[in-house]
Motif scaffolding. Sequence first.
Motif, PDB file in Angstrom:
ATOM      1  N   ARG A 120       0.935  -1.219   0.071  1.00  0.00           N
ATOM      2  CA  ARG A 120       0.068   0.041   0.053  1.00  0.00           C
ATOM      3  C   ARG A 120       0.856   1.186  -0.114  1.00  0.00           C
ATOM      4  NH1 ARG A 120      -5.194  -1.404   3.956  1.00  0.00           N
ATOM      5  NH2 ARG A 120      -5.688  -3.210   2.987  1.00  0.00           N
ATOM      6  N   GLY A 121       0.813   2.117  -1.088  1.00  0.00           N
ATOM      7  CA  GLY A 121       1.777   3.047  -1.186  1.00  0.00           C
ATOM      8  C   GLY A 121       0.771   4.720  -0.819  1.00  0.00           C
ATOM      9  N   GLY A 122       1.573   5.587  -1.236  1.00  0.00           N
ATOM     10  CA  GLY A 122       0.891   6.821  -0.775  1.00  0.00           C
ATOM     11  C   GLY A 122       1.036   7.352   0.472  1.00  0.00           C
ATOM     12  N   TRP A 123       1.896   6.788   1.264  1.00  0.00           N
ATOM     13  CA  TRP A 123       2.253   7.102   2.828  1.00  0.00           C
ATOM     14  C   TRP A 123       3.218   8.530   2.732  1.00  0.00           C
ATOM     15  CZ3 TRP A 123      -0.875   5.451   6.633  1.00  0.00           C
ATOM     16  CH2 TRP A 123      -1.586   4.073   6.511  1.00  0.00           C
ATOM     17  N   ARG A 124       3.056   9.242   3.731  1.00  0.00           N
ATOM     18  CA  ARG A 124       3.983  10.131   3.835  1.00  0.00           C
ATOM     19  C   ARG A 124       4.407  10.217   5.322  1.00  0.00           C
ATOM     20  NH1 ARG A 124       4.309  14.572   0.273  1.00  0.00           N
ATOM     21  NH2 ARG A 124       6.449  14.600   1.283  1.00  0.00           N
ATOM     22  N   ALA A 125       5.854  10.386   5.321  1.00  0.00           N
ATOM     23  CA  ALA A 125       6.419   9.878   6.725  1.00  0.00           C
ATOM     24  C   ALA A 125       6.608  11.436   7.439  1.00  0.00           C
ATOM     25  CB  ALA A 125       7.642   9.206   6.446  1.00  0.00           C
ATOM     26  N   LEU A 126       6.445  11.249   8.628  1.00  0.00           N
ATOM     27  CA  LEU A 126       6.638  12.405   9.718  1.00  0.00           C
ATOM     28  C   LEU A 126       7.690  12.034  10.673  1.00  0.00           C
ATOM     29  CD1 LEU A 126       2.886  13.767  10.271  1.00  0.00           C
ATOM     30  CD2 LEU A 126       4.895  14.682   8.617  1.00  0.00           C
ATOM     31  N   ALA A 127       8.874  12.446  10.644  1.00  0.00           N
ATOM     32  CA  ALA A 127      10.107  12.147  11.671  1.00  0.00           C
ATOM     33  C   ALA A 127       9.867  13.109  13.002  1.00  0.00           C
ATOM     34  CB  ALA A 127      11.358  12.201  11.344  1.00  0.00           C
ATOM     35  N   VAL A 128       9.778  12.645  14.193  1.00  0.00           N
ATOM     36  CA  VAL A 128       9.659  13.675  15.394  1.00  0.00           C
ATOM     37  C   VAL A 128      11.187  13.905  15.694  1.00  0.00           C
ATOM     38  CG1 VAL A 128       9.226  13.805  17.883  1.00  0.00           C
ATOM     39  CG2 VAL A 128       7.683  12.345  16.254  1.00  0.00           C
ATOM     40  N   GLU A 129      11.290  15.382  15.673  1.00  0.00           N
ATOM     41  CA  GLU A 129      12.705  15.795  15.945  1.00  0.00           C
ATOM     42  C   GLU A 129      13.106  15.056  17.176  1.00  0.00           C
ATOM     43  OE1 GLU A 129      14.585  20.070  15.065  1.00  0.00           O
ATOM     44  OE2 GLU A 129      13.664  19.928  16.949  1.00  0.00           O
ATOM     45  N   GLY A 130      14.343  14.565  17.137  1.00  0.00           N
ATOM     46  CA  GLY A 130      14.988  13.814  18.252  1.00  0.00           C
ATOM     47  C   GLY A 130      16.443  14.327  18.347  1.00  0.00           C
ATOM     48  N   PRO A 131      17.103  13.377  19.186  1.00  0.00           N
ATOM     49  CA  PRO A 131      16.795  12.245  19.843  1.00  0.00           C
ATOM     50  C   PRO A 131      15.908  12.448  21.071  1.00  0.00           C
ATOM     51  CG  PRO A 131      18.962  12.786  20.359  1.00  0.00           C
ATOM     52  CD  PRO A 131      18.529  13.921  19.576  1.00  0.00           C
ATOM     53  N   LEU A 132      15.025  11.474  20.991  1.00  0.00           N
ATOM     54  CA  LEU A 132      14.003  11.352  22.170  1.00  0.00           C
ATOM     55  C   LEU A 132      14.534  10.503  23.390  1.00  0.00           C
ATOM     56  CD1 LEU A 132      10.878  10.839  20.128  1.00  0.00           C
ATOM     57  CD2 LEU A 132      11.868  12.903  21.043  1.00  0.00           C
ATOM     58  N   ASP A 133      14.560  10.682  24.386  1.00  0.00           N
ATOM     59  CA  ASP A 133      14.938  10.186  25.697  1.00  0.00           C
ATOM     60  C   ASP A 133      14.215   9.064  25.907  1.00  0.00           C
ATOM     61  OD1 ASP A 133      14.748   9.605  28.982  1.00  0.00           O
ATOM     62  OD2 ASP A 133      16.662  10.568  28.448  1.00  0.00           O
ATOM     63  N   PHE A 134      14.380   7.811  26.138  1.00  0.00           N
ATOM     64  CA  PHE A 134      13.754   6.726  26.440  1.00  0.00           C
ATOM     65  C   PHE A 134      12.650   6.799  27.565  1.00  0.00           C
ATOM     66  CE2 PHE A 134      15.489   2.647  24.415  1.00  0.00           C
ATOM     67  CZ  PHE A 134      15.755   3.313  23.183  1.00  0.00           C
ATOM     68  N   GLY A 135      13.022   7.818  28.560  1.00  0.00           N
ATOM     69  CA  GLY A 135      12.163   7.952  29.743  1.00  0.00           C
ATOM     70  C   GLY A 135      10.711   8.785  29.513  1.00  0.00           C
ATOM     71  N   LEU A 136      10.816   9.481  28.165  1.00  0.00           N
ATOM     72  CA  LEU A 136       9.465  10.206  27.887  1.00  0.00           C
ATOM     73  C   LEU A 136       8.546   9.552  27.851  1.00  0.00           C
ATOM     74  CD1 LEU A 136      11.114  12.625  25.009  1.00  0.00           C
ATOM     75  CD2 LEU A 136      10.628  13.190  27.388  1.00  0.00           C
ATOM     76  N   THR A 137       7.261   9.928  28.211  1.00  0.00           N
ATOM     77  CA  THR A 137       6.236   9.457  27.994  1.00  0.00           C
ATOM     78  C   THR A 137       4.973  10.321  27.283  1.00  0.00           C
ATOM     79  OG1 THR A 137       5.158  10.163  30.065  1.00  0.00           O
ATOM     80  CG2 THR A 137       6.393   7.967  30.076  1.00  0.00           C
ATOM     81  N   GLY A 138       4.071   9.618  26.535  1.00  0.00           N
ATOM     82  CA  GLY A 138       3.067  10.328  26.069  1.00  0.00           C
ATOM     83  C   GLY A 138       3.347  11.027  24.555  1.00  0.00           C
ATOM     84  N   VAL A 139       4.624  10.691  23.828  1.00  0.00           N
ATOM     85  CA  VAL A 139       4.843  11.255  22.719  1.00  0.00           C
ATOM     86  C   VAL A 139       4.054  10.859  21.511  1.00  0.00           C
ATOM     87  CG1 VAL A 139       6.834  11.523  21.092  1.00  0.00           C
ATOM     88  CG2 VAL A 139       7.460  11.388  23.273  1.00  0.00           C
TER      89      VAL A 139
END
Length: 125
Positions: free
Chosen positions: A52-71
């Motif tokens: 299934r094509g047509g997807w667009r990817a959004l990258a969360v600006e990181g790096p993200l700490d492993f301890g973060l919750t709710g991202v």
Amino acid sequence: MKLVLLAEPYAVCTAPHPLELGPGALAAVLRDADGYTWVGPEAEAPQGATCRGGWRALAVEGPLDFGLTGVLAALTAPLAEAGVPVFVLSTWATDFLLVPGARLAAVRAALTAAGHALASAEDPG
């Protein structure tokens, strides 16, 4: 949060046999009890797989700490309210949300209204 829209369209594919990792800013192969899932640039989708094509990817600006919750909750809740499906991948450093390219205007509106910033890979400002 700040997200960057990757330049190219992506595909999500499945097959009962192993699939080779593709090129691109985002590429993944996963295995579960149902077979293999491939994610990568649409132009590189594997032959013989169901895709299934047509997807667009959004990258969360990181790096993200492993301890973060709710991202992911903070990002997917406004998209769910807008009726936008997501396919999510996480790496060591960050999270990626794949959204239907045809719904990109709704994605931008929902995330912006929720206080998130969205830039393109060509213009990360």
